[in-house]
Design a protein around this motif. Structure first.
Motif, short mmCIF file in Angstrom:
data_model
loop_
_atom_site.label_atom_id
_atom_site.label_comp_id
_atom_site.label_asym_id
_atom_site.label_seq_id
_atom_site.Cartn_x
_atom_site.Cartn_y
_atom_site.Cartn_z
N THR A 31 0.86 -1.18 0.00
CA THR A 31 0.00 0.00 0.00
C THR A 31 0.90 1.23 0.00
O THR A 31 2.05 1.16 0.45
N LEU A 70 -0.99 1.44 8.53
CA LEU A 70 -2.42 1.22 8.33
C LEU A 70 -3.23 1.59 9.57
O LEU A 70 -4.46 1.64 9.52
N LEU A 86 -5.95 4.44 9.50
CA LEU A 86 -7.30 4.25 8.96
C LEU A 86 -8.31 4.26 10.11
O LEU A 86 -8.34 3.35 10.93
N VAL A 89 -12.32 5.53 2.25
CA VAL A 89 -11.05 5.17 1.62
C VAL A 89 -11.30 4.76 0.17
O VAL A 89 -12.12 3.87 -0.10
N LEU A 137 -5.05 -2.02 0.18
CA LEU A 137 -5.51 -0.85 0.93
C LEU A 137 -7.01 -0.94 1.21
O LEU A 137 -7.45 -0.71 2.35
N LEU A 138 -7.80 -1.28 0.20
CA LEU A 138 -9.25 -1.36 0.39
C LEU A 138 -9.62 -2.51 1.33
O LEU A 138 -10.54 -2.38 2.15
N GLU A 190 -7.78 -3.71 3.79
CA GLU A 190 -7.41 -3.30 5.15
C GLU A 190 -8.39 -2.25 5.68
O GLU A 190 -8.79 -2.29 6.85
N ALA A 191 -8.79 -1.31 4.82
CA ALA A 191 -9.73 -0.28 5.24
C ALA A 191 -11.09 -0.87 5.59
O ALA A 191 -11.70 -0.50 6.59
N SER A 192 -11.55 -1.81 4.79
CA SER A 192 -12.84 -2.45 5.05
C SER A 192 -12.80 -3.21 6.37
O SER A 192 -13.75 -3.16 7.17
N ARG A 241 -11.18 -2.43 8.89
CA ARG A 241 -11.18 -1.47 10.00
C ARG A 241 -12.49 -0.66 10.06
O ARG A 241 -12.57 0.32 10.79
N CYS A 272 -14.01 1.09 7.59
CA CYS A 272 -14.13 2.24 6.71
C CYS A 272 -15.06 1.94 5.54
O CYS A 272 -15.13 0.81 5.06
N ILE A 280 -15.53 2.02 1.71
CA ILE A 280 -14.53 1.96 0.65
C ILE A 280 -15.18 2.21 -0.72
O ILE A 280 -16.34 1.88 -0.93
#
Length: 312
Positions: free
Chosen positions: A237, A242, A245, A251, A263-264, A266-268, A270, A272, A274
């Motif tokens: 990423t 990370l 986030l 994201v 990245l998406l 990991e964001a999901s 957490r 977030c 996306i």
């Protein structure tokens, strides 16, 4: 034997040739190109050609691997072969500009082009990346007016997103890029945007983790505008740390192959919201299609084609 009879006779032959139908390509077919490098991963040829055929347009869309040093020759080819136009992708979104006849105001602001339209030998450069990205946010129900956007990367697509975001009401845009040989040029470009748009822009070194953490703490939207996350860097990423986030952060990734970048994912995980690059890919294509053909793209067909090509 007439040509029609020969085709019919060939279709009726047993074996491998049976069932063939004549190609829709003719001597009158107009060509549209995709120029850049790499281009073999692109879904654009399948999407556009499917729409052309379904909607009855006599066009063909082909991808050509064009390195940065060959940008001028690529533009010459548009003129020589009378292409109706072209999509332009990295690394030549900026280097084609001196060889075009005109730029739209948005392309001039962004200093980048992703669409060329050939009107009787006059080549006009357009930028639809930012428009496509903002439409993908709207489709996802993301509120952005008055907000703070952090963008990783200061390349052509990233700056195009920044320009359109400012035009659409984002009031603070912070861009982080490594201090590479292009950093000074990016700094000059961002300075011009501050002078011309009703938005506060700032450019910082991506390696300044303290400042990145500070800006991320107030960000509403994070955008990866770098190529990191594509198949060559699929396990990486562009975001160092990370833990930056937050669940309330939206994201987004401009990479669309694969659609779900690290990245998406990991964001999901957490919490977030996306937004993948697939929506931008669809919506940036629609205005180009209309400029080339004079009719609106059938988004139902285009979306279904992109979905069928998406990585599992």
């Amino acid at each position: 034997m007439t040509q029609e009879a020969a085709v019919k006779d060939h279709q009726e032959l047993p074996g491998e040739g049976a069932g063939l139908t004549p190609s829709r390509i003719s001597g009158k077919t107009r060509l549209i190109g995709l120029f850049g490098s790499p281009v073999s991963h692109s879904h654009s040829p399948t999407m556009h050609n499917t729409c052309f055929e379904a909607m009855g347009f006599d066009f063909a869309y082909l991808a050509f691997d064009v390195k940065e040093e060959d940008a001028e020759n690529a533009v010459k080819a548009i003129r020589l072969l009378n292409l109706r136009g072209a999509n332009i992708t990295m690394p030549i979104k900026r280097t084609v500009i001196p060889h075009l006849d005109r730029l739209t105001p948005a392309a001039e602001l962004a200093g980048a082009v992703n669409v060329v339209v050939n009107d009787d030998g006059v080549l006009t450069g357009h930028v639809t990346d930012g428009e496509g990205f903002m439409l993908s946010l709207a489709e996802a129900g993301v509120e952005y007016a008055g907000g703070h956007m952090v963008i990783l990367g200061a390349g052509a697509a990233a700056v195009s997103v920044a320009v359109q975001a400012a035009l659409d009401g984002v009031r603070r845009i912070t861009i982080f890029n490594r201090k590479d040989p292009f950093f000074d040029a990016a700094e000059e470009r961002i300075s011009r945007l501050n002078d011309r748009l009703d938005c506060t822009f700032a450019l910082h070194d991506l390696d300044d983790e303290r400042l990145l953490k500070e800006q991320m703490a107030t960000a509403d939207i994070l955008v990866n505008g770098t190529p990191i996350g594509m198949k060559a860097t699929i396990d990486q990423t562009a975001l160092p740390g990370l833990d930056l986030l937050r669940p309330e952060l939206v994201v987004c990734d401009l990479v669309y192959v694969p659609e779900m970048t690290r990245l998406l994912k990991e964001a999901s995980a957490r919490g977030c919201k996306i937004v993948s690059g697939m929506g931008m890919q669809l919506f940036q294509a629609a205005p180009a299609f209309e400029m080339w053909t004079g009719q609106k793209m059938d988004l139902t067909i285009a979306r279904a084609t992109l979905r069928s090509r998406a990585d599992p």
